[in-house]
Write an enzyme that holds these catalytic residues in place. Structure first.
Site, PDB file in Angstrom:
ATOM      1  N   GLU A   4       0.842  -1.230   0.000  1.00 38.28           N
ATOM      2  CA  GLU A   4       0.000   0.000   0.000  1.00 38.28           C
ATOM      3  C   GLU A   4       0.863   1.260   0.000  1.00 38.28           C
ATOM      4  O   GLU A   4       0.546   2.256   0.642  1.00 38.28           O
ATOM      5  CB  GLU A   4      -0.975  -0.019   1.189  1.00 38.28           C
ATOM      6  CG  GLU A   4      -1.910  -1.218   1.150  1.00 38.28           C
ATOM      7  CD  GLU A   4      -2.874  -1.330   2.333  1.00 38.28           C
ATOM      8  OE1 GLU A   4      -2.826  -0.488   3.237  1.00 38.28           O
ATOM      9  OE2 GLU A   4      -3.679  -2.286   2.334  1.00 38.28           O
ATOM     10  N   GLU A   9      -4.979  -7.774  -1.449  1.00 39.83           N
ATOM     11  CA  GLU A   9      -5.888  -7.718  -0.286  1.00 39.83           C
ATOM     12  C   GLU A   9      -7.213  -7.176  -0.785  1.00 39.83           C
ATOM     13  O   GLU A   9      -7.233  -6.264  -1.606  1.00 39.83           O
ATOM     14  CB  GLU A   9      -5.410  -6.727   0.789  1.00 39.83           C
ATOM     15  CG  GLU A   9      -4.349  -7.193   1.725  1.00 39.83           C
ATOM     16  CD  GLU A   9      -3.978  -6.119   2.755  1.00 39.83           C
ATOM     17  OE1 GLU A   9      -4.852  -5.333   3.191  1.00 39.83           O
ATOM     18  OE2 GLU A   9      -2.797  -6.057   3.101  1.00 39.83           O
TER      19      GLU A   9
END
Ligand code: BMA
Length: 370
Positions: free
Chosen positions: A185, A291
């Site tokens: 991320e 994810e």
């Protein structure tokens, strides 16, 4: 003459392609090379379903041997198991999500022995401040690079991570391959390695340093490396901090649905996967949804009517649902796959039955390590 040349040409071409198709680590163990090639092959068959911390706990239970919320609902384990190393760096016996590392090692072996695939994230503490991964002190990434005043500390943390990876062994003593996704991320700004806290060059150097240290100094050769962003709006944004083809095997992004606008989520996921697949094809990497989740899954048909509509037209390797932590301190609740009695249970079974969703029984047949 044309006829005589053609077989020769194809033969040379095939050998060339095959011999080039190695993961970024040219000294990867044979099981890791097989995993890499099989992941590419299986993309044409379907999408592997994964779940974080699947064997450790579910919404209503903890550490019950053989149990899994996915299995409770679908009758089958996931094909991919996600685990997390945060706190290993500070010698804690238990990770930041309360999973003891010794139990985690056993769960990893159990999943691998069934033919499943392991992926590992690392929400490592901030080495500059000693606080958590979510402490975005400026200059942290610069501090871990060679010449930075936390480089030695960071190396000592990588030593522990290396020892963990090298302790994962199958029945014949072979190392268990792991998809490692450091600095995930990275286009968000909530972690200390996030976008607003370092330059693209610093992040690329940190990624490259991490791979080089583990691979070349610690001789860890059972890893495939995943580079993963959060939501992104363009190929340029996705690649802004990409360390380069020789450091990465899998590319992906994390995405969470945060409102009840299913159509918007389908559109977002579809658009991003289209961009991701294009980049993966150009760079010969494996695309994955590293994810995903819709906390509590407040829509009983979400799996077939929203999630599948977003991913079903795409050719990606795997999707990893986040953890079924249940109730947490502070009153927060996390649940990203259904558990026995959950309203989306029936729909998840339909999703499971889709021949393009692949779970444990499917992956076991593929023998991805051979
Ligand atoms: C987050 C949440 C946290 C957890 C962290 C690291 O998304 O699930 O509860 O500590 O991931 O796994």
């Amino acid at each position: 003459m044309r006829l005589l040349c053609l077989p020769f040409f194809f033969c040379v071409f095939c050998t060339h392609t095959y011999s080039q198709d190695f993961p970024s680590d040219k000294n990867a163990t044979k099981e890791t090379i097989h995993l890499y090639r099989n992941l590419k092959r299986i993309i044409n068959k379907g999408i592997l379903f994964g779940h974080q911390d699947d064997l450790a706990y579910g919404v209503t239970w903890k550490y019950e041997k053989g149990r899994s919320d996915v299995k409770d609902v679908a009758g089958d384990y996931p094909a991919v198991y996600g685990w997390e190393l945060g706190r290993l760096e500070s010698d804690h016996p238990v990770n930041l999500d309360s999973v003891p590392f010794d139990k985690m090692k056993q769960f990893i072996k159990d999943g691998y022995n069934r033919g499943g695939i392991i992926t590992i994230s690392w929400h490592l503490n901030n080495p500059l401040t000693g606080k958590t991964a979510w402490d975005p002190a400026p200059g942290t990434v610069a501090s871990i690079l060679p010449g930075g005043n936390k480089n030695e500390l960071y190396k000592s943390w990588l030593d522990k991570v290396a020892a963990f990876f090298l302790s994962l062994k199958g029945k014949s003593g072979e190392l268990i391959p792991v998809i490692f996704r450091p600095f995930h991320e990275l286009n968000g700004s909530w972690f200390w390695w996030g976008k607003n806290h370092c330059t693209p060059d610093e992040l690329k150097k940190a990624y490259q340093f991490t791979v080089t240290y583990l691979r070349d100094h610690k001789n860890v050769h059972n890893l495939l490396y995943a580079f993963n962003t959060d939501r992104f709006t363009s190929g340029e944004e996705f690649l802004e901090r990409y360390p380069g083809n020789e450091w990465v095997d899998i590319i992906g992004f994390d995405i969470y649905q945060r409102s009840n606008d299913n159509a918007a989520f389908i559109g977002d996921i579809d658009r991003m996967l289209t961009m991701l697949e294009k980049i993966a094809a150009q760079k010969s990497k494996i695309p994955a949804l590293t994810e995903f989740g819709y906390n509590s899954i407040p829509d009983s048909n979400w799996w077939t009517q929203t999630f599948w509509k977003g991913i079903g037209n795409h050719h990606i390797s795997f999707v990893l649902g986040w953890r079924n932590a249940g109730g947490k301190a502070g009153g927060n609740f996390e649940c990203y796959v259904p558990y026995k009695g959950h309203a989306s249970e029936k729909d998840f079974v339909e999703f499971y039955k889709n021949e393009r969703t692949l779970f444990e029984k499917d992956i076991a047949k593929e023998k991805v390590y051979q």
